[in-house]
Design an enzyme around this catalytic site. Structure first.
Site, PDB file in Angstrom:
ATOM      1  N   ASP A 123       0.859  -1.183   0.000  1.00  0.00           N
ATOM      2  CA  ASP A 123       0.000   0.000   0.000  1.00  0.00           C
ATOM      3  C   ASP A 123       0.896   1.235   0.000  1.00  0.00           C
ATOM      4  OD1 ASP A 123      -1.871   2.044   0.471  1.00  0.00           O
ATOM      5  OD2 ASP A 123      -3.043   0.811   1.848  1.00  0.00           O
ATOM      6  N   ARG A 125      -0.224   4.444  -0.383  1.00  0.00           N
ATOM      7  CA  ARG A 125      -0.990   5.674  -0.168  1.00  0.00           C
ATOM      8  C   ARG A 125      -0.365   6.577   0.891  1.00  0.00           C
ATOM      9  NH1 ARG A 125      -6.785   2.754   0.125  1.00  0.00           N
ATOM     10  NH2 ARG A 125      -5.416   1.214   1.043  1.00  0.00           N
TER      11      ARG A 125
END
Length: 191
Positions: A123, A125
């Site tokens: 991930d 983000r």
């Protein structure tokens, strides 16, 4: 970093009437989609929805993104609150790499294995714009609509009180079952 902020405009949708405001940080543009009574709410319902062009726009059945977005829009329209449309496609690996990850998933990799094989973390983000948006809109506490423990941790870490977690559970289908199982077993999603 300088962040450009739009005015607030009306946004009537099939889910109800909303107010909308845009935020631009670098090349990415994010949205705050608010119920018309948002400013009156002391403890709004909030969803931080991560962009998924294939799901949100094209209706891909490989994920539950469009279903979660529709659920949140319907809910916020009725109950009042805010959706932050966080424009970091494919957990922030971009659309080209997301499609490359899809191709690896077609060959048997799960969503995490595909990202790792492409040279990314599971991930990528960055939620710093989320803090900026919440500060800009004056949110001090919320009822967070999420299944993602990283979003719970992030919101708590920036000093915003989460008074309740609302699950964003949608239907499982033959195309997203493995994806959801991976999110639950490997990423700790609360499904």
């Amino acid at each position: 970093m300088s962040i450009e902020v739009s005015n607030i405009a009306n946004l009537p949708t099939k889910h109800g009437k909303f107010l909308i405001k845009a935020y631009k940080d670098g090349c990415q543009e994010h949205l705050a989609i608010m119920s018309t009574n948002f400013k009156e709410l002391e403890n709004p319902y909030v969803r931080v929805h991560s962009e998924c062009l294939t799901g949100d726009t094209l209706g891909s059945m490989k994920c539950d993104c469009q279903n979660q977005l529709d659920l949140a829009l319907d809910f916020i329209s009725k109950e009042g609150g805010l959706i932050i449309y966080h424009r970091q496609e494919g957990r922030n690996i971009g659309l080209v790499n997301k499609i490359n990850a899809y191709a690896l998933q077609d060959k048997g990799r799960n969503t995490i294995e595909a990202n790792l094989e492409l040279g990314f973390d599971e991930d990528e983000r960055d939620y710093s714009i989320v803090k900026f948006i919440l500060d800009d809109l004056g949110v001090k506490k919320m009822r967070l609509i999420t299944n993602n423990p990283k979003k719970l941790d992030y919101i708590s870490s920036i000093g915003i009180e989460i008074t309740q977690r609302i699950p964003a559970i949608t239907k499982v289908n033959e195309y997203n079952k493995d994806y959801l199982d991976t999110k639950k077993s490997c990423m700790g999603h609360l499904l």
